[in-house]
Every structure is written in C-alpha cells, then in structure tokens.
Design a protein around this motif. Structure first.
Motif, PDB file in Angstrom:
ATOM      1  N   ASP A 182       0.857  -1.177   0.000  1.00  0.00           N
ATOM      2  CA  ASP A 182       0.000   0.000   0.000  1.00  0.00           C
ATOM      3  C   ASP A 182       0.893   1.227   0.000  1.00  0.00           C
ATOM      4  N   MET A 183       0.455   2.262  -0.698  1.00  0.00           N
ATOM      5  CA  MET A 183       1.139   3.563  -0.649  1.00  0.00           C
ATOM      6  C   MET A 183       0.098   4.576  -0.228  1.00  0.00           C
ATOM      7  N   ASN A 184       0.356   5.243   0.860  1.00  0.00           N
ATOM      8  CA  ASN A 184      -0.667   6.052   1.528  1.00  0.00           C
ATOM      9  C   ASN A 184      -0.128   7.425   1.884  1.00  0.00           C
ATOM     10  N   TRP A 185      -1.071   8.305   2.185  1.00  0.00           N
ATOM     11  CA  TRP A 185      -0.738   9.622   2.703  1.00  0.00           C
ATOM     12  C   TRP A 185      -1.434   9.830   4.047  1.00  0.00           C
ATOM     13  N   TYR A 186      -0.669  10.329   4.993  1.00  0.00           N
ATOM     14  CA  TYR A 186      -1.185  10.735   6.292  1.00  0.00           C
ATOM     15  C   TYR A 186      -0.845  12.211   6.483  1.00  0.00           C
ATOM     16  N   ARG A 187      -1.478  12.817   7.469  1.00  0.00           N
ATOM     17  CA  ARG A 187      -1.109  14.188   7.811  1.00  0.00           C
ATOM     18  C   ARG A 187      -1.235  14.388   9.311  1.00  0.00           C
ATOM     19  N   GLN A 188      -0.474  15.365   9.786  1.00  0.00           N
ATOM     20  CA  GLN A 188      -0.522  15.708  11.207  1.00  0.00           C
ATOM     21  C   GLN A 188      -0.483  17.215  11.348  1.00  0.00           C
ATOM     22  N   ALA A 189      -1.561  17.759  11.897  1.00  0.00           N
ATOM     23  CA  ALA A 189      -1.646  19.187  12.157  1.00  0.00           C
ATOM     24  C   ALA A 189      -1.104  19.466  13.559  1.00  0.00           C
ATOM     25  N   PRO A 190      -0.671  20.688  13.823  1.00  0.00           N
ATOM     26  CA  PRO A 190      -0.145  21.009  15.150  1.00  0.00           C
ATOM     27  C   PRO A 190      -1.146  20.689  16.253  1.00  0.00           C
ATOM     28  N   GLY A 191      -0.689  19.956  17.262  1.00  0.00           N
ATOM     29  CA  GLY A 191      -1.538  19.630  18.398  1.00  0.00           C
ATOM     30  C   GLY A 191      -2.536  18.523  18.149  1.00  0.00           C
ATOM     31  N   LYS A 192      -2.454  17.900  16.968  1.00  0.00           N
ATOM     32  CA  LYS A 192      -3.406  16.830  16.647  1.00  0.00           C
ATOM     33  C   LYS A 192      -2.665  15.542  16.339  1.00  0.00           C
ATOM     34  N   GLN A 193      -3.413  14.449  16.391  1.00  0.00           N
ATOM     35  CA  GLN A 193      -2.826  13.150  16.052  1.00  0.00           C
ATOM     36  C   GLN A 193      -2.698  12.996  14.535  1.00  0.00           C
ATOM     37  N   ARG A 194      -1.773  12.159  14.142  1.00  0.00           N
ATOM     38  CA  ARG A 194      -1.618  11.850  12.726  1.00  0.00           C
ATOM     39  C   ARG A 194      -2.871  11.122  12.245  1.00  0.00           C
ATOM     40  N   GLU A 195      -3.341  11.507  11.063  1.00  0.00           N
ATOM     41  CA  GLU A 195      -4.556  10.901  10.533  1.00  0.00           C
ATOM     42  C   GLU A 195      -4.350  10.449   9.100  1.00  0.00           C
ATOM     43  N   SER A 196      -5.091   9.426   8.729  1.00  0.00           N
ATOM     44  CA  SER A 196      -5.037   8.934   7.362  1.00  0.00           C
ATOM     45  C   SER A 196      -5.777   9.894   6.437  1.00  0.00           C
ATOM     46  N   VAL A 197      -5.176  10.178   5.299  1.00  0.00           N
ATOM     47  CA  VAL A 197      -5.784  11.049   4.307  1.00  0.00           C
ATOM     48  C   VAL A 197      -6.285  10.243   3.116  1.00  0.00           C
ATOM     49  N   ALA A 198      -5.422   9.396   2.576  1.00  0.00           N
ATOM     50  CA  ALA A 198      -5.778   8.617   1.396  1.00  0.00           C
ATOM     51  C   ALA A 198      -4.915   7.374   1.333  1.00  0.00           C
ATOM     52  N   ARG A 199      -5.498   6.307   0.799  1.00  0.00           N
ATOM     53  CA  ARG A 199      -4.782   5.039   0.671  1.00  0.00           C
ATOM     54  C   ARG A 199      -4.869   4.530  -0.746  1.00  0.00           C
TER      55      ARG A 199
END
Length: 118
Positions: free
Chosen positions: A33-50
C-alpha cells in the motif's frame, strides 16, 4: 529496506491546489500500500488517502471530492493531487509505504509541510 522521498509541499491560498509526490526505492514488495497521512499542530496523525497495489483507493471523509491519490507502479511513486484546499488542510503530510512481504512493515517519509493561508 525501503526509502521514501517526498516532494511538493508549500504555501498556497485557500481554494488553490498542490500535488505531493513520494518516490519509493529499495526492496519493493509486489503487494504493498502507498498512503498519505497528515498531522496538524496539536493533533494526532490521521489517514488522508490510501492506494493499494491491487488498484483500490480510500479517502478520509474530509478530503473526498477534493483530493485524488494515484500511483505509478513502474516508478514506485504515489501522488496526492489536492484541490480546493482549505486552511484546515494545513499539516505536515507524510508518505507511508506498507510492505506485506514477508510480513507487514510500515515505512515513513520525512514529511512535507503544506500550509493553506491567505
């Protein structure tokens, strides 16, 4: 071992577009799998797209209709086309490569900053 190199982040105004790229090199298993995650300041890392090697794609509800994940298997590269960007999309975006052979193992890119601001 798999190495990931990301590119394409930056500063863009609301409503604008960006395209992120992530190139994988090294021991690339055919099933991955090749995926994208993101993490905003003060927040947990979250899945964006897989994106699976079988051709399936999945999106977070917050980006459906705005983001498109695609991959070039010949180049072992995954892309994230981001349109109609919003300030809440501001985050560090991480590429994630999941290898399933001989067992599941996750690799992470170094992250690229995406800032949406006027």
């Amino acid at each position: 071992q798999v190495q990931l190199v990301e590119s394409g982040g930056g500063l863009v105004q609301p409503g604008g577009s960006l395209r992120l790229s992530c190139a994988a090199s090294g021991s690339i298993a055919s099933r991955n799998d090749m995926n994208w995650y993101r993490q905003a300041p003060g927040k947990q890392r979250e899945s964006v797209a897989r994106s699976t090697s079988g051709g399936s794609t999945y999106y977070a509800d917050s980006v459906k209709g705005r983001f498109t994940i695609s991959r070039d298997n010949a180049k072992n590269t995954v892309y994230l086309q981001m349109n109609n960007l919003k300030p809440e999309d501001t985050a560090v975006y991480y590429c994630n490569f999941v290898s399933y052979w001989p067992y599941r193992y996750d690799y992470w890119g170094q992250g690229t900053q995406v800032t949406i601001s006027s």
